[in-house]
Design a protein around this motif. Sequence first.
Motif, PDB file in Angstrom:
ATOM      1  N   ASN A   4      -1.378  -5.288  35.251  1.00  0.00           N
ATOM      2  CA  ASN A   4      -1.298  -3.914  35.730  1.00  0.00           C
ATOM      3  C   ASN A   4      -2.670  -3.258  35.615  1.00  0.00           C
ATOM      4  O   ASN A   4      -3.264  -3.238  34.533  1.00  0.00           O
ATOM      5  CB  ASN A   4      -0.263  -3.148  34.889  1.00  0.00           C
ATOM      6  N   SER A   5      -3.178  -2.713  36.715  1.00  0.00           N
ATOM      7  CA  SER A   5      -4.496  -2.074  36.705  1.00  0.00           C
ATOM      8  C   SER A   5      -4.558  -0.894  35.746  1.00  0.00           C
ATOM      9  O   SER A   5      -5.641  -0.525  35.274  1.00  0.00           O
ATOM     10  CB  SER A   5      -4.853  -1.581  38.111  1.00  0.00           C
ATOM     11  N   ASP A   6      -3.404  -0.282  35.454  1.00  0.00           N
ATOM     12  CA  ASP A   6      -3.375   0.899  34.589  1.00  0.00           C
ATOM     13  C   ASP A   6      -3.164   0.560  33.123  1.00  0.00           C
ATOM     14  O   ASP A   6      -2.939   1.446  32.302  1.00  0.00           O
ATOM     15  CB  ASP A   6      -2.257   1.849  35.047  1.00  0.00           C
ATOM     16  N   ALA A   7      -3.202  -0.726  32.777  1.00  0.00           N
ATOM     17  CA  ALA A   7      -2.977  -1.120  31.386  1.00  0.00           C
ATOM     18  C   ALA A   7      -4.053  -0.530  30.483  1.00  0.00           C
ATOM     19  O   ALA A   7      -5.203  -0.352  30.879  1.00  0.00           O
ATOM     20  CB  ALA A   7      -2.958  -2.640  31.263  1.00  0.00           C
ATOM     21  N   GLY A   8      -3.681  -0.261  29.234  1.00  0.00           N
ATOM     22  CA  GLY A   8      -4.598   0.352  28.283  1.00  0.00           C
ATOM     23  C   GLY A   8      -5.400  -0.670  27.506  1.00  0.00           C
ATOM     24  O   GLY A   8      -5.310  -1.884  27.706  1.00  0.00           O
ATOM     25  N   THR A   9      -6.202  -0.165  26.556  1.00  0.00           N
ATOM     26  CA  THR A   9      -7.081  -1.019  25.765  1.00  0.00           C
ATOM     27  C   THR A   9      -6.303  -2.032  24.941  1.00  0.00           C
ATOM     28  O   THR A   9      -6.700  -3.197  24.829  1.00  0.00           O
ATOM     29  CB  THR A   9      -7.947  -0.148  24.828  1.00  0.00           C
ATOM     30  N   ALA A  10      -5.183  -1.600  24.365  1.00  0.00           N
ATOM     31  CA  ALA A  10      -4.382  -2.518  23.555  1.00  0.00           C
ATOM     32  C   ALA A  10      -3.886  -3.692  24.388  1.00  0.00           C
ATOM     33  O   ALA A  10      -3.888  -4.846  23.927  1.00  0.00           O
ATOM     34  CB  ALA A  10      -3.201  -1.775  22.926  1.00  0.00           C
ATOM     35  N   ASP A  11      -3.472  -3.426  25.625  1.00  0.00           N
ATOM     36  CA  ASP A  11      -3.040  -4.503  26.507  1.00  0.00           C
ATOM     37  C   ASP A  11      -4.196  -5.430  26.847  1.00  0.00           C
ATOM     38  O   ASP A  11      -4.017  -6.646  26.957  1.00  0.00           O
ATOM     39  CB  ASP A  11      -2.437  -3.926  27.794  1.00  0.00           C
ATOM     40  N   ASP A  12      -5.388  -4.872  27.030  1.00  0.00           N
ATOM     41  CA  ASP A  12      -6.559  -5.701  27.314  1.00  0.00           C
ATOM     42  C   ASP A  12      -6.827  -6.664  26.167  1.00  0.00           C
ATOM     43  O   ASP A  12      -7.153  -7.847  26.382  1.00  0.00           O
ATOM     44  CB  ASP A  12      -7.789  -4.815  27.540  1.00  0.00           C
ATOM     45  N   GLU A  13      -6.687  -6.190  24.946  1.00  0.00           N
ATOM     46  CA  GLU A  13      -6.924  -7.044  23.783  1.00  0.00           C
ATOM     47  C   GLU A  13      -5.870  -8.148  23.695  1.00  0.00           C
ATOM     48  O   GLU A  13      -6.182  -9.306  23.409  1.00  0.00           O
ATOM     49  CB  GLU A  13      -6.916  -6.186  22.515  1.00  0.00           C
ATOM     50  N   SER A  14      -4.608  -7.777  23.955  1.00  0.00           N
ATOM     51  CA  SER A  14      -3.527  -8.777  23.928  1.00  0.00           C
ATOM     52  C   SER A  14      -3.723  -9.808  25.024  1.00  0.00           C
ATOM     53  O   SER A  14      -3.503 -11.007  24.820  1.00  0.00           O
ATOM     54  CB  SER A  14      -2.168  -8.083  24.099  1.00  0.00           C
ATOM     55  N   LEU A  15      -4.141  -9.343  26.187  1.00  0.00           N
ATOM     56  CA  LEU A  15      -4.363 -10.245  27.307  1.00  0.00           C
ATOM     57  C   LEU A  15      -5.480 -11.241  26.999  1.00  0.00           C
ATOM     58  O   LEU A  15      -5.372 -12.433  27.310  1.00  0.00           O
ATOM     59  CB  LEU A  15      -4.704  -9.439  28.558  1.00  0.00           C
ATOM     60  N   ALA A  16      -6.538 -10.756  26.358  1.00  0.00           N
ATOM     61  CA  ALA A  16      -7.644 -11.645  25.994  1.00  0.00           C
ATOM     62  C   ALA A  16      -7.172 -12.725  25.028  1.00  0.00           C
ATOM     63  O   ALA A  16      -7.572 -13.896  25.134  1.00  0.00           O
ATOM     64  CB  ALA A  16      -8.779 -10.830  25.375  1.00  0.00           C
ATOM     65  N   ALA A  17      -6.296 -12.354  24.081  1.00  0.00           N
ATOM     66  CA  ALA A  17      -5.768 -13.332  23.130  1.00  0.00           C
ATOM     67  C   ALA A  17      -4.921 -14.378  23.838  1.00  0.00           C
ATOM     68  O   ALA A  17      -4.994 -15.571  23.534  1.00  0.00           O
ATOM     69  CB  ALA A  17      -4.947 -12.615  22.057  1.00  0.00           C
ATOM     70  N   ALA A  18      -4.100 -13.939  24.805  1.00  0.00           N
ATOM     71  CA  ALA A  18      -3.274 -14.877  25.563  1.00  0.00           C
ATOM     72  C   ALA A  18      -4.129 -15.810  26.411  1.00  0.00           C
ATOM     73  O   ALA A  18      -3.868 -17.023  26.486  1.00  0.00           O
ATOM     74  CB  ALA A  18      -2.294 -14.106  26.446  1.00  0.00           C
ATOM     75  N   LEU A  19      -5.145 -15.269  27.036  1.00  0.00           N
ATOM     76  CA  LEU A  19      -6.019 -16.090  27.875  1.00  0.00           C
ATOM     77  C   LEU A  19      -6.747 -17.145  27.053  1.00  0.00           C
ATOM     78  O   LEU A  19      -6.979 -18.268  27.527  1.00  0.00           O
ATOM     79  CB  LEU A  19      -7.022 -15.199  28.607  1.00  0.00           C
ATOM     80  N   ALA A  20      -7.119 -16.806  25.829  1.00  0.00           N
ATOM     81  CA  ALA A  20      -7.793 -17.778  24.969  1.00  0.00           C
ATOM     82  C   ALA A  20      -6.892 -18.982  24.713  1.00  0.00           C
ATOM     83  O   ALA A  20      -7.360 -20.126  24.687  1.00  0.00           O
ATOM     84  CB  ALA A  20      -8.186 -17.108  23.650  1.00  0.00           C
ATOM     85  N   VAL A  21      -5.593 -18.733  24.538  1.00  0.00           N
ATOM     86  CA  VAL A  21      -4.643 -19.823  24.342  1.00  0.00           C
ATOM     87  C   VAL A  21      -4.500 -20.638  25.627  1.00  0.00           C
ATOM     88  O   VAL A  21      -4.569 -21.882  25.612  1.00  0.00           O
ATOM     89  CB  VAL A  21      -3.268 -19.272  23.909  1.00  0.00           C
ATOM     90  N   LEU A  22      -4.321 -19.970  26.740  1.00  0.00           N
ATOM     91  CA  LEU A  22      -4.048 -20.662  27.999  1.00  0.00           C
ATOM     92  C   LEU A  22      -5.242 -21.471  28.485  1.00  0.00           C
ATOM     93  O   LEU A  22      -5.080 -22.585  29.008  1.00  0.00           O
ATOM     94  CB  LEU A  22      -3.634 -19.648  29.067  1.00  0.00           C
ATOM     95  N   ARG A  23      -6.429 -20.927  28.319  1.00  0.00           N
ATOM     96  CA  ARG A  23      -7.616 -21.591  28.876  1.00  0.00           C
ATOM     97  C   ARG A  23      -8.034 -22.816  28.087  1.00  0.00           C
ATOM     98  O   ARG A  23      -8.941 -23.550  28.511  1.00  0.00           O
ATOM     99  CB  ARG A  23      -8.752 -20.584  29.003  1.00  0.00           C
ATOM    100  N   GLU A  24      -7.379 -23.070  26.953  1.00  0.00           N
ATOM    101  CA  GLU A  24      -7.585 -24.349  26.264  1.00  0.00           C
ATOM    102  C   GLU A  24      -6.877 -25.483  27.002  1.00  0.00           C
ATOM    103  O   GLU A  24      -7.160 -26.660  26.764  1.00  0.00           O
ATOM    104  CB  GLU A  24      -7.053 -24.272  24.829  1.00  0.00           C
TER     105      GLU A  24
END
Length: 300
Positions: A4-24
Amino acid sequence: MITNSDAGTADDESLAAALAVLREHTSVEVQATSNPGELDGVLHRAGSRRIVVAGGDGSLHAVVAALHRRHDLDKAVLGLLPLGTGNDFARGVGIPLDIEEAASVLVTGRVRPMDLIVDEVGQVVVNSVHVGAGANASRRGHRWKGRLHAVGVGKVNLGKLGYPIGAALTAFKPPVLRLHVELDGKVVNDLDTRVLMVALGNGSSVGGGTELTPEADPEDGRIDLMISRATGPIARLGFAARLGFGTHEQADDVTALRGREVSVSGERFWISADGEISGPERHRTWHVEPAAYSMVLPAD
């Protein structure tokens, strides 16, 4: 991965954590959308790749609805990272609410078929749809959310208070409706009997964990129907108390059934489908489409 383009900072941090798992384990393309046109374009470019929805029930509803309109839903395999407020569908199918654990499910989980509820005009329901008190609470909540959204600065505002206010106002003066309800062609409530609400569940809970249709299973090919006739003040208090403990279906003024098609008609009513408000209507019919799409869920 659709965000979601309107997601907040907390969502950005959670998304980064998820991407770190997936991109392995795999490559991931992230696409942020803010309107149906952008979403449709992203889905068109996705082709046959797996689509991960990073959001809540509303975001999942939007993606499923868009794929259904495109006649691509039956070919789709979806994943879900629960970044919403309630995350009721994720709760019901066992997706962890911890974002890194949810990302691990996308890697280690198995693909399973999911049912979908669809009405006669083609609108879809992923988790739950209801009319009566619950829909009116959501409708009032949307109004107050809009009003309070302006109180504050940017994303730090009072908008989240809208839904509790809507629920409180509806509890004080709820709608009591005369509705004709049929399940698979059989009358289960007639116009002479007033109802507080009618709910159809594909998933078990709404509102962040309230089990409105506790036995609903999006893999069993059936709709769970709940009708509450708790229309008096004392009866409403009892219904609310039992609802909190998940025992409301045991009450004499509640009917809980399962079937494949539900029709509701009578006095004008508002509809809340996965949190999306529509109406007022005088008639609506919903049916289940078994195994309408596939989703990656925990393997155990």
